[in-house]
Design an enzyme around this catalytic site. Structure first.
Site, short mmCIF file in Angstrom:
data_model
loop_
_atom_site.label_atom_id
_atom_site.label_comp_id
_atom_site.label_asym_id
_atom_site.label_seq_id
_atom_site.Cartn_x
_atom_site.Cartn_y
_atom_site.Cartn_z
N GLY A 25 0.82 -1.21 0.00
CA GLY A 25 0.00 0.00 0.00
C GLY A 25 0.85 1.26 0.00
N ASN A 26 0.22 2.39 -0.33
CA ASN A 26 0.92 3.67 -0.32
C ASN A 26 -0.08 4.81 -0.32
OD1 ASN A 26 0.46 3.48 -3.36
ND2 ASN A 26 2.00 1.90 -3.00
N SER A 40 9.07 3.44 -0.87
CA SER A 40 8.97 2.03 -1.20
C SER A 40 9.64 1.19 -0.10
CB SER A 40 9.70 1.82 -2.53
OG SER A 40 9.79 0.47 -2.85
N SER A 70 7.46 5.17 -3.61
CA SER A 70 6.59 4.02 -3.78
C SER A 70 6.59 3.51 -5.21
CB SER A 70 5.17 4.44 -3.40
OG SER A 70 4.24 3.61 -4.03
N SER A 71 6.51 2.18 -5.37
CA SER A 71 6.51 1.61 -6.73
C SER A 71 5.29 2.07 -7.53
CB SER A 71 6.55 0.08 -6.65
OG SER A 71 5.49 -0.38 -5.85
N GLU A 72 4.22 2.46 -6.83
CA GLU A 72 3.02 2.90 -7.55
C GLU A 72 3.02 4.42 -7.81
OE1 GLU A 72 1.41 0.90 -9.08
OE2 GLU A 72 1.46 -0.99 -7.98
N HIS A 91 -3.84 3.84 -1.44
CA HIS A 91 -3.85 2.54 -2.13
C HIS A 91 -3.53 1.44 -1.12
CE1 HIS A 91 -2.83 -0.78 -4.67
NE2 HIS A 91 -1.55 -0.71 -4.38
N HIS A 93 -4.09 -3.08 -0.09
CA HIS A 93 -4.43 -4.45 -0.52
C HIS A 93 -5.34 -5.06 0.53
CE1 HIS A 93 -0.19 -4.70 -2.63
NE2 HIS A 93 -0.94 -3.73 -3.11
N TYR A 112 -25.81 1.48 1.74
CA TYR A 112 -25.87 2.86 1.25
C TYR A 112 -24.54 3.61 1.41
CZ TYR A 112 -26.09 4.69 6.00
OH TYR A 112 -25.76 5.03 7.28
N HIS A 153 -5.03 -7.33 -7.42
CA HIS A 153 -4.07 -6.44 -6.76
C HIS A 153 -4.63 -5.78 -5.49
CE1 HIS A 153 -0.83 -3.10 -7.46
NE2 HIS A 153 -1.14 -3.23 -6.18
N TYR A 206 -23.67 15.41 3.49
CA TYR A 206 -22.94 14.81 4.60
C TYR A 206 -21.47 15.18 4.51
CZ TYR A 206 -20.43 11.00 6.99
OH TYR A 206 -19.57 10.26 7.74
ZN LIG Z 1 -0.28 -2.34 -4.51
#
Ligand SMILES: [Zn+2]
Length: 209
Positions: A25-26, A40, A70-72, A91, A93, A112, A153, A206
């Site tokens: 995640g990132n 990363s 980060s790789s993403e 992001h 997983h 909802y 992913h 909201y």
């Molecule tokens: Zn990922």
């Protein structure tokens, strides 16, 4: 609070709440022509403010920071470049959302709360992690939605700020759990289109209120 401090704080939340495990995640925040992003391969519990990278949105170059971003990074960068109103991306997983992503199954509107994200959570086609193809697939599928699944992913959630994007990552995981349970009971009852309209309208108030 500084952006870097906030990123470290939410990165640690992701880890303690179980949204992420290990170094997966990132998170990022946009400010003008740069984005601040988590590094990363650094466990969240060891992350400090100085580990956060500053990346130019046009060139993709690191303009500040010593670690590897980060790789993403391409995915975060492409989303910001395509959508000027998005200010933060989370992001993860997280397990149930990723089950739907692995099954290539859209998360249906069984609760909802999904109106915080959109009418459903679609799945972007698979591409290798970290690739520009994955970045493109994500942008194409996200459209006006506030969240999307990445095939085989994980998930991506976006927002006006980090608090927004983080909350949406939690909501996606929560609705994924409820949808998974509904499938398990063999009784999936998505909201009608009208009920979704009402919920979407309610969420506008909201969120802004
Ligand atoms: Zn990922």
């Amino acid at each position: 609070m500084s952006i870097k401090k906030e990123l470290v704080q939410y990165a640690k939340h992701c880890s303690s709440s179980g949204l992420t495990s290990g170094t997966s995640g990132n998170l990022s925040v946009r400010e003008g022509q740069v984005m601040y992003i988590t590094p990363s391969a650094l466990p969240y519990d060891q992350m400090e403010e100085e580990d956060i990278l500053e990346v130019d949105l046009q060139s993709g170059e690191v303009v500040n920071g010593t670690r590897k971003p980060s790789s993403e990074t391409p995915m975060h960068r492409f989303i910001y470049r395509k959508n000027s109103d998005i200010k933060s991306i989370v992001h993860t997983h997280s397990t149930y959302a990723t089950i739907f992503a692995c099954a290539h199954k859209t998360i249906p509107p069984v609760h909802y709360m999904i109106a915080d994200i959109g009418r459903e959570i679609p799945v972007a086609s698979y591409a290798t992690y970290g690739s520009e193809q994955l970045a493109n697939n994500t942008v194409e599928t996200l459209k006006d939605n506030k969240g999307v699944l990445l095939a085989n992913h994980g998930l991506v959630a976006v927002g006006d700020d980090l608090k927004d994007a983080y909350r949406r990552a939690e909501v996606i995981e929560e609705v994924a759990q409820l949808a998974y349970g509904s499938y398990t009971l063999d009784s999936v009852n998505p909201l009608t289109s009208e009920d979704l309209d009402d919920a979407l309208e309610g969420f506008k108030t909201y969120i802004s209120g």
